[in-house]
Motif scaffolding. Sequence first.
Motif, PDB file in Angstrom:
ATOM      1  N   GLY A 105      50.590 -75.785  44.303  1.00 52.09           N
ATOM      2  CA  GLY A 105      49.919 -77.007  43.888  1.00 52.09           C
ATOM      3  C   GLY A 105      48.870 -77.531  44.851  1.00 52.09           C
ATOM      4  N   GLN A 106      48.364 -76.672  45.750  1.00 53.02           N
ATOM      5  CA  GLN A 106      47.431 -77.157  46.758  1.00 53.02           C
ATOM      6  C   GLN A 106      45.961 -76.895  46.432  1.00 53.02           C
ATOM      7  OE1 GLN A 106      48.131 -79.200  49.309  1.00 53.02           O
ATOM      8  NE2 GLN A 106      50.151 -79.220  48.350  1.00 53.02           N
ATOM      9  N   LEU A 107      45.698 -76.036  45.460  1.00 53.94           N
ATOM     10  CA  LEU A 107      44.295 -75.782  45.139  1.00 53.94           C
ATOM     11  C   LEU A 107      43.608 -77.044  44.636  1.00 53.94           C
ATOM     12  CD1 LEU A 107      42.523 -73.297  45.408  1.00 53.94           C
ATOM     13  CD2 LEU A 107      42.878 -72.825  42.990  1.00 53.94           C
ATOM     14  N   GLN A 108      44.359 -77.901  43.947  1.00 55.52           N
ATOM     15  CA  GLN A 108      43.782 -79.150  43.470  1.00 55.52           C
ATOM     16  C   GLN A 108      43.443 -80.105  44.611  1.00 55.52           C
ATOM     17  OE1 GLN A 108      46.785 -80.749  40.908  1.00 55.52           O
ATOM     18  NE2 GLN A 108      48.264 -81.101  42.539  1.00 55.52           N
ATOM     19  N   SER A 109      43.970 -79.818  45.818  1.00 59.03           N
ATOM     20  CA  SER A 109      43.686 -80.636  46.987  1.00 59.03           C
ATOM     21  C   SER A 109      42.535 -80.075  47.819  1.00 59.03           C
ATOM     22  CB  SER A 109      44.933 -80.744  47.875  1.00 59.03           C
ATOM     23  OG  SER A 109      46.013 -81.310  47.170  1.00 59.03           O
ATOM     24  N   CYS A 110      41.955 -78.991  47.362  1.00 56.66           N
ATOM     25  CA  CYS A 110      40.863 -78.361  48.094  1.00 56.66           C
ATOM     26  C   CYS A 110      39.568 -79.128  47.839  1.00 56.66           C
ATOM     27  CB  CYS A 110      40.716 -76.901  47.665  1.00 56.66           C
ATOM     28  SG  CYS A 110      39.412 -76.014  48.528  1.00 56.66           S
ATOM     29  N   GLN A 111      38.983 -79.682  48.905  1.00 57.50           N
ATOM     30  CA  GLN A 111      37.752 -80.462  48.775  1.00 57.50           C
ATOM     31  C   GLN A 111      36.516 -79.576  48.698  1.00 57.50           C
ATOM     32  OE1 GLN A 111      39.010 -83.115  52.292  1.00 57.50           O
ATOM     33  NE2 GLN A 111      37.483 -84.322  51.219  1.00 57.50           N
ATOM     34  N   ALA A 112      36.578 -78.419  49.357  1.00 60.66           N
ATOM     35  CA  ALA A 112      35.399 -77.560  49.412  1.00 60.66           C
ATOM     36  C   ALA A 112      35.818 -76.119  49.659  1.00 60.66           C
ATOM     37  CB  ALA A 112      34.441 -78.022  50.504  1.00 60.66           C
ATOM     38  N   LEU A 113      35.035 -75.214  49.128  1.00 64.08           N
ATOM     39  CA  LEU A 113      35.153 -73.790  49.392  1.00 64.08           C
ATOM     40  C   LEU A 113      33.868 -73.345  50.060  1.00 64.08           C
ATOM     41  CD1 LEU A 113      36.140 -70.801  49.026  1.00 64.08           C
ATOM     42  CD2 LEU A 113      35.117 -70.903  46.726  1.00 64.08           C
ATOM     43  N   VAL A 114      33.980 -72.689  51.208  1.00 65.99           N
ATOM     44  CA  VAL A 114      32.809 -72.118  51.869  1.00 65.99           C
ATOM     45  C   VAL A 114      33.028 -70.617  51.982  1.00 65.99           C
ATOM     46  CG1 VAL A 114      33.747 -72.652  54.181  1.00 65.99           C
ATOM     47  CG2 VAL A 114      31.315 -72.160  53.908  1.00 65.99           C
ATOM     48  N   THR A 115      32.031 -69.849  51.561  1.00 62.92           N
ATOM     49  CA  THR A 115      32.135 -68.399  51.648  1.00 62.92           C
ATOM     50  C   THR A 115      30.987 -67.855  52.490  1.00 62.92           C
ATOM     51  OG1 THR A 115      30.843 -67.993  49.611  1.00 62.92           O
ATOM     52  CG2 THR A 115      33.236 -68.236  49.389  1.00 62.92           C
ATOM     53  N   GLY A 116      31.281 -66.760  53.214  1.00 63.13           N
ATOM     54  CA  GLY A 116      30.284 -66.112  54.044  1.00 63.13           C
ATOM     55  C   GLY A 116      30.290 -64.614  53.808  1.00 63.13           C
ATOM     56  N   TYR A 117      30.414 -63.851  54.874  1.00 61.49           N
ATOM     57  CA  TYR A 117      30.329 -62.392  54.807  1.00 61.49           C
ATOM     58  C   TYR A 117      31.403 -61.811  53.886  1.00 61.49           C
ATOM     59  CZ  TYR A 117      30.231 -57.529  56.440  1.00 61.49           C
ATOM     60  OH  TYR A 117      30.145 -56.152  56.507  1.00 61.49           O
ATOM     61  N   GLN A 118      30.953 -60.998  52.942  1.00 56.41           N
ATOM     62  CA  GLN A 118      31.868 -60.287  52.047  1.00 56.41           C
ATOM     63  C   GLN A 118      31.812 -58.793  52.360  1.00 56.41           C
ATOM     64  OE1 GLN A 118      33.841 -62.207  49.939  1.00 56.41           O
ATOM     65  NE2 GLN A 118      32.785 -63.818  51.082  1.00 56.41           N
ATOM     66  N   GLY A 119      32.959 -58.146  52.328  1.00 55.61           N
ATOM     67  CA  GLY A 119      33.040 -56.746  52.726  1.00 55.61           C
ATOM     68  C   GLY A 119      32.796 -55.760  51.607  1.00 55.61           C
TER      69      GLY A 119
END
Length: 285
Positions: free
Chosen positions: A71-85
Amino acid sequence: MQGILSIQSHVVYGHAGNSSAVFPMQRMGFEVWPIHTVQFSNHTQYPQGWTGHAFSADDIDTLVQGIDNIGQLQSCQALVTGYQGSAEQCQAIERTVQRLKAANPAALYVCDPVMGAPDKGCIVAPGIAEALINTLMPMADVIVPNQFELSQFAEMPIKTLEDAVTACQKAMAKGPKMVLVKHLYCLSDSEFSMMLATPEGCYLAQRPQFDFERQPVGVGDLISALFTAGLAKGFSATQAFAHCHNAVYGVLKETHDCNEWELQTIAAQQELVHPSASYAVEKIS
């Protein structure tokens, strides 16, 4: 418990990827949930090479599912993504953004579209640049490209400030609400230039360029992290931009003063919260 999800590379030694991003966001007061796309011994610019490997796209899906299960994804304020493999990891990021927005429509997606740069050669696997340009960047709320990455997304060369403004406008027309150009290197060799584009206008910030024998790695990851944390704290876009710009300068000054190559993020940690420099942000359009 609100937090920021950070999905990017990780190095055991030094500061790049999550190793550059997680602590600064924590220092700014956030719980940070890191998922590593690759785990390397050190960053890839060491002449001795590096060890480690990329994780599978399934690992990202599984870990995000686990966060959702409690139940914590609803508490996620932001997603930051960078280098992908891998290109498959980009597909997992797409699924993560969709899952996050379903759980919390107010969450921000900040995409640092790591494609490499001509001066460093191609440092990403086949298919990643295409996935970033065609899928992840258009679905992001905020993109944090360098000049080369912006030119690829906007499909135009960037040689002047006017070009950069036009490129940012073209980028926002494709979906993102905001563009932070983490390094606009066509403007000056003596100053480090960053630009912010929002629907309200474009803004330029410049600071002295340090002369390093070997350029530090992980600066872009630090920029993306600090800007994300500023927005998540409720700063205005220009306030987050100014804070990020000045804080990064403080970390780089400490790194230069220590005659080091690896970012001195820990030694300069007070700069992350209370930057000692105050370089102006100028509205240019």
